[in-house]
Design an enzyme around this catalytic site. Structure first.
Site, PDB file in Angstrom:
ATOM      1  N   THR A  48      -7.142  -1.352   6.638  1.00 18.81           N
ATOM      2  CA  THR A  48      -7.795   0.149   7.110  1.00 18.81           C
ATOM      3  C   THR A  48      -9.006  -0.152   8.392  1.00 18.81           C
ATOM      4  OG1 THR A  48      -7.418   1.574   5.585  1.00 18.81           O
ATOM      5  CG2 THR A  48      -9.047   1.964   6.913  1.00 18.81           C
ATOM      6  N   TYR A 113       2.870  10.488   5.742  1.00 17.98           N
ATOM      7  CA  TYR A 113       2.894  10.902   6.482  1.00 17.98           C
ATOM      8  C   TYR A 113       3.336  12.285   5.175  1.00 17.98           C
ATOM      9  CZ  TYR A 113       3.942  14.556   9.606  1.00 17.98           C
ATOM     10  OH  TYR A 113       4.708  16.109  10.206  1.00 17.98           O
ATOM     11  N   TYR A 143      -0.809  -1.293  -1.295  1.00 16.25           N
ATOM     12  CA  TYR A 143      -2.425  -0.508  -0.798  1.00 16.25           C
ATOM     13  C   TYR A 143      -2.446   1.442  -1.482  1.00 16.25           C
ATOM     14  CZ  TYR A 143      -6.017  -0.101   2.650  1.00 16.25           C
ATOM     15  OH  TYR A 143      -7.283  -0.809   2.970  1.00 16.25           O
ATOM     16  N   LYS A 173      -3.956  -3.448  -3.839  1.00 14.88           N
ATOM     17  CA  LYS A 173      -5.077  -3.339  -3.607  1.00 14.88           C
ATOM     18  C   LYS A 173      -5.639  -2.191  -3.676  1.00 14.88           C
ATOM     19  CE  LYS A 173      -7.415  -3.558   0.838  1.00 14.88           C
ATOM     20  NZ  LYS A 173      -8.710  -2.079   0.478  1.00 14.88           N
TER      21      LYS A 173
END
Length: 302
Positions: A48, A113, A143, A173
């Protein structure tokens, strides 16, 4: 905490960008060397903080190849690649490429999405990625950042993936900023699931619940403090003072999110890195906010 071959403190690295918004490939390895000099055991590229979803597969490939040069200076510096996209084919191709290049692990978002996808659909997605792209000795970390992705990993999904791919599905993560989730995964999996904490203010809590380390945005600028927490913890010493300082910094800086433009300003101001740009839809931090955060951060450092 969990000891793993990748245990340690990692930066969710910013991506150096030139004024034309293209990746500054010549800056990638020197920036990673800077992170290594400040205690980072490795870095995640195109998470990110690295603005990962804003880059094409070919751009990611160019940056990853440039990143490999860090090993000429720091041979044991670990490299993780952000490979998750809404496209199954693209995610498979990126994941294959990362392992072909010799990256140590991939960190893969769920297909963000389709936010109402259920665990069966998400399991099928990751099963395809695991079978088609992750070699027998490869490591994939999910993630978990539902606040940004709109979808995440349930405990049941983590159990199915770990049972099906016990070595290749290494862990997650965890950027949920959810203390309850941190405790639950620690209690449920213990050392069997390798967890990297993504929220600096929760680092000690995560270590107490079997995390192997952290991969955070603020490691770009405060990795020595994070490494101090990590080292104190593994030495069975009290990290609370160091954690309190990190938490103060985190709570200040998270008021000026998103992190990429803020951290690029801080890197230039504090450590004389180039003043890198951000790619739309992100915008540069305002001059007013820049002056505020620099002033407030300097007061915390006194």
């Amino acid at each position: 905490m969990t000891q793993h071959s990748l245990s340690g403190v990692y930066a969710a690295a910013v991506t150096p960008l030139k004024s034309d918004l293209s990746p500054d490939l010549e800056a990638v390895a020197p920036f990673l060397a800077f992170l290594a000099s400040r205690g980072c055991d490795g870095a995640l590229l195109f998470g990110t903080t690295g603005e990962g979803p804003s880059f094409s597969p070919s751009e990611r490939a160019d940056v990853w190849r440039s990143a490999l040069k860090i090993r000429e200076q720091v041979p044991d510096f670990k490299l993780c690649a952000g490979t998750g996209t809404p496209s199954l084919t693209e995610t498979i191709d990126l994941t294959k490429l990362a392992f072909d290049l010799g990256f140590d692990a991939v960190v893969t978002l769920p297909p963000y999405y389709f936010r109402k996808a259920n665990d069966d659909g998400l399991f099928n997605y990751f099963e395809q990625v695991m079978r088609q792209a992750v070699p027998s000795d490869g490591l994939l970390f999910g993630y978990h950042i539902p606040s940004a992705a709109g979808i995440g990993f349930s405990i049941e999904l983590l159990s199915r993936l770990k049972d099906s791919f016990p070595s290749r599905f290494a862990g997650i993560k965890d950027s949920s900023h959810d203390e309850g989730f941190t405790r639950t995964i620690g209690e449920k999996f213990g050392a069997d699931l390798t967890v990297f904490n993504g929220t600096d203010s929760d680092f000690t809590l995560a270590l107490q619940n079997h995390a192997a380390g952290c991969i955070t945005a603020l490691a770009n600028i405060i990795s020595p403090e994070l490494k101090k927490i990590y080292n104190l913890f593994i030495q069975s010493k009290d990290p609370s003072v160091a954690q309190a300082k990190v938490s103060e910094q985190r709570h200040l800086l998270e008021k000026y999110q998103p992190f990429p433009p803020l951290l690029k300003v801080m890197l230039a101001h504090l450590y004389h890195q180039p003043r890198w740009f951000v790619r739309p839809p992100l915008v540069e931090i305002s001059k007013e906010d820049e002056e505020k955060v620099i002033r407030k951060l300097s007061l915390l450092s006194e």
